[in-house]
Scaffold this active site. Structure first.
Site, PDB file in Angstrom:
ATOM      1  N   THR B  16       3.824  44.438   0.748  1.00  0.00           N
ATOM      2  CA  THR B  16       3.357  44.736  -0.608  1.00  0.00           C
ATOM      3  C   THR B  16       2.651  43.525  -1.216  1.00  0.00           C
ATOM      4  O   THR B  16       2.720  42.417  -0.677  1.00  0.00           O
ATOM      5  CB  THR B  16       4.566  45.098  -1.500  1.00  0.00           C
ATOM      6  OG1 THR B  16       5.475  43.984  -1.523  1.00  0.00           O
ATOM      7  CG2 THR B  16       5.281  46.318  -0.967  1.00  0.00           C
ATOM      8  N   ASP B  17       1.980  43.751  -2.356  1.00  0.00           N
ATOM      9  CA  ASP B  17       1.364  42.621  -3.060  1.00  0.00           C
ATOM     10  C   ASP B  17       1.709  42.691  -4.545  1.00  0.00           C
ATOM     11  O   ASP B  17       2.464  43.558  -4.978  1.00  0.00           O
ATOM     12  CB  ASP B  17      -0.134  42.562  -2.792  1.00  0.00           C
ATOM     13  CG  ASP B  17      -0.910  43.704  -3.437  1.00  0.00           C
ATOM     14  OD1 ASP B  17      -0.377  44.384  -4.339  1.00  0.00           O
ATOM     15  OD2 ASP B  17      -2.061  43.910  -3.045  1.00  0.00           O
ATOM     16  N   ALA B  18       1.160  41.762  -5.297  1.00  0.00           N
ATOM     17  CA  ALA B  18       1.523  41.631  -6.710  1.00  0.00           C
ATOM     18  C   ALA B  18       1.119  42.852  -7.532  1.00  0.00           C
ATOM     19  O   ALA B  18       1.573  43.009  -8.669  1.00  0.00           O
ATOM     20  CB  ALA B  18       0.901  40.364  -7.303  1.00  0.00           C
ATOM     21  N   GLY B  20       2.091  45.641  -6.694  1.00  0.00           N
ATOM     22  CA  GLY B  20       3.253  46.512  -6.528  1.00  0.00           C
ATOM     23  C   GLY B  20       3.079  47.555  -5.440  1.00  0.00           C
ATOM     24  O   GLY B  20       3.926  48.425  -5.249  1.00  0.00           O
TER      25      GLY B  20
END
Lengths: 142, 142, 142, 142
Positions: B16-18, B20
């Site tokens: 995942t990344d920032a 979400g």
């Protein structure tokens, strides 16, 4: 005058795989770093864009042609050209080159969509962002 | 009877990344895991394929349409269909679905090339590999 | 005069996770980039080191203390100090700081081993590499 | 009776690097997948834990000893033992083994902290989570 955006990066061990070359997914990382720097050079930081404008970019589609492999320690150039900035989408081409001889390694065609974070729906690209992207439209469509 | 290959995987924090959601490059990892398992289920281990046959697959091109985002903890299904197995290339479609409701999250079109490791030149796909891939040709072209 | 090595890098989406911060494994990537640049600045390119000297470094152990999280868009500094260069091993400390305020984000203690590629056995660190690493011994042990 | 938690995973191209072995940071991914499954098997999904309890785990420190390299296609086992569950922290040991011969490849010592998402401050580990972790305390401290 408009010009392609140029971003420099480097191949480290983390980018390579057991075949001795850069893993195919990692060209998408290089391209995303370059897109982030296009915005940053126009004064737009994505974390602030999310917090103050409530919008973020999502990649709608990407096509990659892998031409020659990048290898450990290669210095790379990512050239980014905007093709068109629509209402809520932007299209671009990004070329990853080996810095040493400018050989073309990979070519990506990317479509971005601007999304409202509150509900994930497409929304108009903010003017400041639109200007930043338009700066790299190299060839005007006839 | 031929059928699409089905591979199960799971979204962890690493994917995942920032924003979400799963980072866009990571769908290419899921797809590659599935392709590896297609071969393994036919008794072909890529490390051995390299050592004994002196060949390996390289991705020539990939196109991804991102339809809905995958999120942390999602169980995923990767469905892989072979479209055509040529002399030295193979074309396929891979669909990443959310296991819970089978919603389509991403669709990849992939072209693989079989390379001779000695010189990196295209070479004929070995018969055992050709058979493994052909097992997942779902629709015969008319 | 000896000094810690300073390497600059940046947090991109690829480095973050759904918790909105840099994923814990990725600090090891930042540290490895810095170690690669220490060698490069001394004229040592790892791909060439493997090909001409037949040796490579492997990480024997790493300990990381996570102090404050790095976030999307943060500019980072990796400070690297060599603690000791033994026969076949080298020990160092690497500190990841936020460039803006030099806040300490993570602190890594790393032990590297020099391996002969032919058989994977420990071997003496080549003199040129030894000199490169020794350049960043900041405090002489009493 | 308590027992170490056992998690199975596999090495794919994405995990390896140009040295032909698993990149050192990626053992932290394997360990994190295993920790996630410990919670999931106790009915605790981290996304829900964040949403309903307002807490999340952060890694405070990790130490890794790299013993033997994992290679492409290796089936791996991650054995996880909880050492101690404190008020807001939990300590554990995770061992990555090659499934084929159970050879020890890497050994991780991990300290987790439970954080309140509202302000990032340490907070008491919820009882359900405490029970899940305690299930894998193998040796009672004398």
């Amino acid at each position: 005058m408009n010009a392609a955006h140029v971003f420099h990066t480097r191949v480290y061990y983390e980018d390579t795989d057991a075949a001795g070359i850069v893993y195919y997914a990692n060209y998408l990382k290089f391209a995303e770093r370059a897109r982030t720097e296009i915005l940053r050079e126009a004064g737009i930081v994505q974390r602030e864009m999310a917090e103050t404008m409530g919008v973020a970019f999502a990649v709608r589609s990407v096509s990659v042609d892998y031409i020659r492999p990048a290898r450990l320690d290669d210095a790379l150039i990512v050239e980014s050209e905007t093709i068109e900035v629509g209402g809520a989408t932007a299209d671009g081409i990004q070329t990853v080159r080996r810095a040493e001889d400018r050989a073309e390694l990979a070519r990506l065609t990317v479509r971005l969509a601007c999304l409202r974070l509150a509900d994930g729906r497409p929304t108009r690209i903010p003017e400041a962002v639109r200007a930043a992207l338009s700066r790299h439209i190299v060839v005007t469509k006839p």
